[in-house]
Scaffold this motif. Structure first.
Motif, PDB file in Angstrom:
ATOM      1  N   LEU A 407      38.891  39.228  39.444  1.00  0.00           N
ATOM      2  CA  LEU A 407      39.232  40.426  40.219  1.00  0.00           C
ATOM      3  C   LEU A 407      38.304  40.613  41.421  1.00  0.00           C
ATOM      4  O   LEU A 407      38.756  40.819  42.553  1.00  0.00           O
ATOM      5  CB  LEU A 407      39.182  41.652  39.311  1.00  0.00           C
ATOM      6  CG  LEU A 407      40.367  41.817  38.339  1.00  0.00           C
ATOM      7  CD1 LEU A 407      40.036  42.811  37.240  1.00  0.00           C
ATOM      8  CD2 LEU A 407      41.610  42.267  39.101  1.00  0.00           C
ATOM      9  N   TYR A 408      37.003  40.546  41.187  1.00  0.00           N
ATOM     10  CA  TYR A 408      36.066  40.774  42.284  1.00  0.00           C
ATOM     11  C   TYR A 408      36.149  39.659  43.333  1.00  0.00           C
ATOM     12  O   TYR A 408      36.023  39.918  44.543  1.00  0.00           O
ATOM     13  CB  TYR A 408      34.642  40.894  41.748  1.00  0.00           C
ATOM     14  CG  TYR A 408      34.338  42.257  41.148  1.00  0.00           C
ATOM     15  CD1 TYR A 408      34.644  43.418  41.842  1.00  0.00           C
ATOM     16  CD2 TYR A 408      33.728  42.376  39.900  1.00  0.00           C
ATOM     17  CE1 TYR A 408      34.355  44.677  41.304  1.00  0.00           C
ATOM     18  CE2 TYR A 408      33.432  43.624  39.351  1.00  0.00           C
ATOM     19  CZ  TYR A 408      33.758  44.772  40.058  1.00  0.00           C
ATOM     20  OH  TYR A 408      33.476  46.012  39.526  1.00  0.00           O
ATOM     21  N   ASN A 409      36.354  38.414  42.892  1.00  0.00           N
ATOM     22  CA  ASN A 409      36.534  37.329  43.867  1.00  0.00           C
ATOM     23  C   ASN A 409      37.808  37.534  44.675  1.00  0.00           C
ATOM     24  O   ASN A 409      37.850  37.244  45.884  1.00  0.00           O
ATOM     25  CB  ASN A 409      36.568  35.979  43.168  1.00  0.00           C
ATOM     26  CG  ASN A 409      35.181  35.442  42.875  1.00  0.00           C
ATOM     27  OD1 ASN A 409      34.200  36.174  42.951  1.00  0.00           O
ATOM     28  ND2 ASN A 409      35.096  34.169  42.535  1.00  0.00           N
ATOM     29  N   SER A 410      38.844  38.043  44.021  1.00  0.00           N
ATOM     30  CA  SER A 410      40.099  38.313  44.734  1.00  0.00           C
ATOM     31  C   SER A 410      39.888  39.354  45.823  1.00  0.00           C
ATOM     32  O   SER A 410      40.447  39.235  46.921  1.00  0.00           O
ATOM     33  CB  SER A 410      41.169  38.802  43.748  1.00  0.00           C
ATOM     34  OG  SER A 410      41.518  37.793  42.831  1.00  0.00           O
ATOM     35  N   VAL A 411      39.072  40.372  45.523  1.00  0.00           N
ATOM     36  CA  VAL A 411      38.762  41.400  46.527  1.00  0.00           C
ATOM     37  C   VAL A 411      38.128  40.739  47.759  1.00  0.00           C
ATOM     38  O   VAL A 411      38.532  40.988  48.905  1.00  0.00           O
ATOM     39  CB  VAL A 411      37.807  42.474  45.952  1.00  0.00           C
ATOM     40  CG1 VAL A 411      37.389  43.458  47.059  1.00  0.00           C
ATOM     41  CG2 VAL A 411      38.461  43.215  44.797  1.00  0.00           C
ATOM     42  N   MET A 426      42.903  46.086  44.683  1.00  0.00           N
ATOM     43  CA  MET A 426      42.279  45.161  43.745  1.00  0.00           C
ATOM     44  C   MET A 426      40.906  45.663  43.307  1.00  0.00           C
ATOM     45  O   MET A 426      40.547  45.573  42.125  1.00  0.00           O
ATOM     46  CB  MET A 426      42.155  43.772  44.380  1.00  0.00           C
ATOM     47  CG  MET A 426      41.746  42.667  43.418  1.00  0.00           C
ATOM     48  SD  MET A 426      43.067  42.222  42.262  1.00  0.00           S
ATOM     49  CE  MET A 426      44.244  41.452  43.368  1.00  0.00           C
ATOM     50  N   LEU A 427      40.141  46.230  44.259  1.00  0.00           N
ATOM     51  CA  LEU A 427      38.811  46.746  43.908  1.00  0.00           C
ATOM     52  C   LEU A 427      38.926  47.926  42.955  1.00  0.00           C
ATOM     53  O   LEU A 427      38.144  48.027  41.996  1.00  0.00           O
ATOM     54  CB  LEU A 427      38.056  47.153  45.182  1.00  0.00           C
ATOM     55  CG  LEU A 427      36.629  47.683  44.976  1.00  0.00           C
ATOM     56  CD1 LEU A 427      35.782  46.671  44.208  1.00  0.00           C
ATOM     57  CD2 LEU A 427      35.975  48.008  46.332  1.00  0.00           C
ATOM     58  N   MET A 428      39.899  48.792  43.167  1.00  0.00           N
ATOM     59  CA  MET A 428      40.104  49.922  42.246  1.00  0.00           C
ATOM     60  C   MET A 428      40.496  49.426  40.855  1.00  0.00           C
ATOM     61  O   MET A 428      40.035  49.962  39.842  1.00  0.00           O
ATOM     62  CB  MET A 428      41.181  50.859  42.802  1.00  0.00           C
ATOM     63  CG  MET A 428      40.776  51.622  44.059  1.00  0.00           C
ATOM     64  SD  MET A 428      39.313  52.668  43.799  1.00  0.00           S
ATOM     65  CE  MET A 428      39.959  53.870  42.629  1.00  0.00           C
ATOM     66  N   ASP A 429      41.332  48.389  40.808  1.00  0.00           N
ATOM     67  CA  ASP A 429      41.710  47.807  39.505  1.00  0.00           C
ATOM     68  C   ASP A 429      40.479  47.266  38.783  1.00  0.00           C
ATOM     69  O   ASP A 429      40.335  47.426  37.564  1.00  0.00           O
ATOM     70  CB  ASP A 429      42.722  46.679  39.704  1.00  0.00           C
ATOM     71  CG  ASP A 429      44.106  47.183  40.090  1.00  0.00           C
ATOM     72  OD1 ASP A 429      44.365  48.389  39.895  1.00  0.00           O
ATOM     73  OD2 ASP A 429      44.904  46.369  40.608  1.00  0.00           O
ATOM     74  N   ALA A 430      39.586  46.633  39.554  1.00  0.00           N
ATOM     75  CA  ALA A 430      38.366  46.082  38.958  1.00  0.00           C
ATOM     76  C   ALA A 430      37.467  47.197  38.444  1.00  0.00           C
ATOM     77  O   ALA A 430      36.903  47.108  37.341  1.00  0.00           O
ATOM     78  CB  ALA A 430      37.630  45.228  39.978  1.00  0.00           C
ATOM     79  N   LEU A 431      37.332  48.265  39.230  1.00  0.00           N
ATOM     80  CA  LEU A 431      36.449  49.370  38.839  1.00  0.00           C
ATOM     81  C   LEU A 431      36.965  50.097  37.592  1.00  0.00           C
ATOM     82  O   LEU A 431      36.172  50.610  36.798  1.00  0.00           O
ATOM     83  CB  LEU A 431      36.304  50.359  39.998  1.00  0.00           C
ATOM     84  CG  LEU A 431      35.558  49.806  41.236  1.00  0.00           C
ATOM     85  CD1 LEU A 431      35.644  50.791  42.386  1.00  0.00           C
ATOM     86  CD2 LEU A 431      34.113  49.478  40.906  1.00  0.00           C
ATOM     87  N   LYS A 462      34.362  57.342  45.699  1.00  0.00           N
ATOM     88  CA  LYS A 462      35.594  58.020  45.284  1.00  0.00           C
ATOM     89  C   LYS A 462      35.903  57.716  43.820  1.00  0.00           C
ATOM     90  O   LYS A 462      36.386  58.591  43.079  1.00  0.00           O
ATOM     91  CB  LYS A 462      36.759  57.574  46.161  1.00  0.00           C
ATOM     92  CG  LYS A 462      36.720  58.192  47.566  1.00  0.00           C
ATOM     93  CD  LYS A 462      37.945  57.823  48.364  1.00  0.00           C
ATOM     94  CE  LYS A 462      37.908  58.494  49.725  1.00  0.00           C
ATOM     95  NZ  LYS A 462      39.094  58.137  50.552  1.00  0.00           N
ATOM     96  N   TYR A 463      35.629  56.466  43.407  1.00  0.00           N
ATOM     97  CA  TYR A 463      35.871  56.118  41.998  1.00  0.00           C
ATOM     98  C   TYR A 463      34.977  56.932  41.080  1.00  0.00           C
ATOM     99  O   TYR A 463      35.409  57.462  40.063  1.00  0.00           O
ATOM    100  CB  TYR A 463      35.626  54.616  41.778  1.00  0.00           C
ATOM    101  CG  TYR A 463      35.575  54.265  40.308  1.00  0.00           C
ATOM    102  CD1 TYR A 463      36.750  54.170  39.561  1.00  0.00           C
ATOM    103  CD2 TYR A 463      34.360  54.072  39.650  1.00  0.00           C
ATOM    104  CE1 TYR A 463      36.701  53.883  38.210  1.00  0.00           C
ATOM    105  CE2 TYR A 463      34.311  53.771  38.305  1.00  0.00           C
ATOM    106  CZ  TYR A 463      35.480  53.671  37.583  1.00  0.00           C
ATOM    107  OH  TYR A 463      35.442  53.409  36.245  1.00  0.00           O
ATOM    108  N   ASN A 464      33.682  57.088  41.473  1.00  0.00           N
ATOM    109  CA  ASN A 464      32.725  57.845  40.640  1.00  0.00           C
ATOM    110  C   ASN A 464      33.127  59.297  40.512  1.00  0.00           C
ATOM    111  O   ASN A 464      32.938  59.931  39.469  1.00  0.00           O
ATOM    112  CB  ASN A 464      31.329  57.723  41.226  1.00  0.00           C
ATOM    113  CG  ASN A 464      30.711  56.354  40.925  1.00  0.00           C
ATOM    114  OD1 ASN A 464      31.034  55.730  39.930  1.00  0.00           O
ATOM    115  ND2 ASN A 464      29.819  55.893  41.810  1.00  0.00           N
TER     116      ASN A 464
END
Length: 467
Positions: A407-411, A426-431, A462-464
């Protein structure tokens, strides 16, 4: 004129072959002809067997046993209709002859009607007290049907009749192994050994069952008893060597493998195992020597070439490693692990186009390991194909949907491909998976140009807030 058999003291086989070379015709008992025909059938000499049947029936035209041997030859030559017609004739003469049912079963088996063959063999059992051969045939029919439980029971009957019938003993153990009933095999073999304590075959098979269960101490004891029973039993020394390897006793393992070489001609497999032991002992030169001996003994043993490849790869001699992995691929080009190794070597050599091709071959052949997806994506990224890298990792996520490395590499690759919208998703999915941000460094360290950017910090903030 026919000469009586007692006029010629030679054995029936010798006398029969002498008769074929002369114009004399010797007289034989019907039983002698049966022995002669069986001898030739057992040695695959069908034409001589047919001559024996022909002459035998001329001298003993009423012999059902010789006609049954004639049926056996007909079945062997796929003359099924003739065989069945002759069996019909014989059955009218003798309805309770077990051999008639056995031959009919043989025909059914040849036609892949194994259930019908089993029914006929069961009938044959009711007409004879000598059921040893019939149970052996039943066992084989059950094996054809993958009915390992009944096959095992049939072969057990054979061993009961003849405890030295090692072929049936092997088949019993094979059935236990296929059923993955290693405990059952251990119980059976221990019971057998109570009556046959010096049977090296049983000790050897018992050791293998313990090996499958990772009971290495018990396996070692069993192989020792096999060697005590027969100190020339190569298989026991070889298997003992494998156990000693598992126990980390590599010098002792080498001794056992060397014993197999001293007893009989050396084999590539023994050389390979010795080389592996020296490799574990960090003796690179000796390992190299035995690996080369392996491929000298058997140039088509791909595992030998792979062992040489791995040795050079471990000492970072990638030029030689690529030469030898290609040797392995020339032998088995359908092996995905070989292609993966080839790709990794090309990657180390910075031959990125060749690495890309090799990784694709590995995946096409079924290698879906996490490392393969990550390294393949890195290779195409180095080649400047970020969109292709994203696509590769998308395929990888079908197998590892929650893997944060993917996931993080995809970002990172999406950002490099100038696709910030999908990168954000993708980053939100990872988080969502990496709730405490323990693995965020997989992104920030691998893609430092984005890791500490305001774009990333904003999404994390925003995620936090929402979590």
């Amino acid at each position: 004129m026919a000469l009586e058999s007692n006029e010629r003291p030679d054995k029936p086989i010798t006398k029969f072959e002498s008769m074929l070379k002369t114009d004399d015709v010797y007289f034989f008992d019907a039983e002698d002809f049966e022995d002669i025909v069986h001898h030739y059938l057992n040695h695959g000499k069908i034409s001589l067997a047919k001559k024996g049947i022909k002459i035998g029936l001329q001298q003993h035209p009423a012999s059902i046993e010789l006609k049954l041997l004639q049926v056996e030859v007909m079945v062997f030559e796929n003359q099924m209709e003739k065989a069945e017609a002759l069996l019909d004739e014989l059955q009218r003469l003798d309805k309770h002859n077990d051999e008639i049912y056995i031959q009919r079963a043989n025909i059914f088996s040849k036609r892949d009607d194994h259930e019908g063959a089993i029914d006929l063999l069961q009938k044959a059992l009711s007409f004879t007290d000598n059921s040893f051969d019939i149970y052996s045939l039943l066992g084989m029919e059950y094996l054809f049907m993958d009915n390992f439980k009944n096959a095992k029971e049939s072969f057990m009957k054979c061993v009961e009749f003849d405890e030295e019938d090692y072929s049936s003993l092997y088949n019993v153990v094979y059935c236990f192994e296929f059923l993955e009933d290693y405990d059952g095999a251990i119980i059976y073999l221990n019971g057998y050994l109570e009556n046959n304590p010096y049977c090296e075959v049983a000790w050897h098979q018992l050791g293998k069952q313990y090996y499958y269960k990772h009971m290495f101490t018990e396996a070692l004891t069993a192989f020792d008893f096999a060697i005590i029973s027969d100190d020339t039993f190569i298989g026991a020394y070889f298997e003992k060597g494998k156990v000693l390897e598992k126990l980390g006793r590599h010098k002792e393992a080498i001794e056992n493998y060397e014993t197999t070489i001293s007893i009989e001609d050396p084999t590539s497999h023994a050389f390979l195992r010795i080389g592996k032991c020296y490799e574990k002992l960090k003796d690179t030169e000796m390992a190299k020597y035995y690996f080369y001996q392996t491929v000298h003994e058997d140039p088509l043993l791909d595992k030998g070439w792979l062992a040489i490849t791995n040795l050079y790869y471990s000492i970072k001699d990638f030029e030689k490693a690529i030469f030898y992995i290609n040797k392995a691929l020339n032998i088995d080009g359908e092996n995905p692990q070989y292609w993966k190794k080839c790709a990794n070597i090309h990657m180390a050599l910075k031959n990125y186009d060749q690495a890309d091709f090799a990784f694709k071959q590995a995946v096409d052949l079924g290698n879906f390991e996490l490392e393969t997806w990550l390294n393949w994506a890195e290779v195409v990224h180095i080649n400047g194909e970020e969109a292709a890298a994203v696509e590769i990792l998308t395929q990888g996520r079908e197998f590892y949907p929650d893997n944060l490395k993917l996931l993080y590499n995809s970002v990172g690759y999406l950002l490099l491909a100038e696709d910030p919208i999908n990168a954000r998703i993708m980053l939100m999915d990872a988080l969502k998976i990496d709730k405490k941000l323990k693995k965020l460094h997989l992104f920030t360290e691998n893609f430092p140009e984005y890791g500490k950017s305001e774009w990333t910090q904003e999404i994390v903030r925003k995620y936090n807030k929402t979590s």
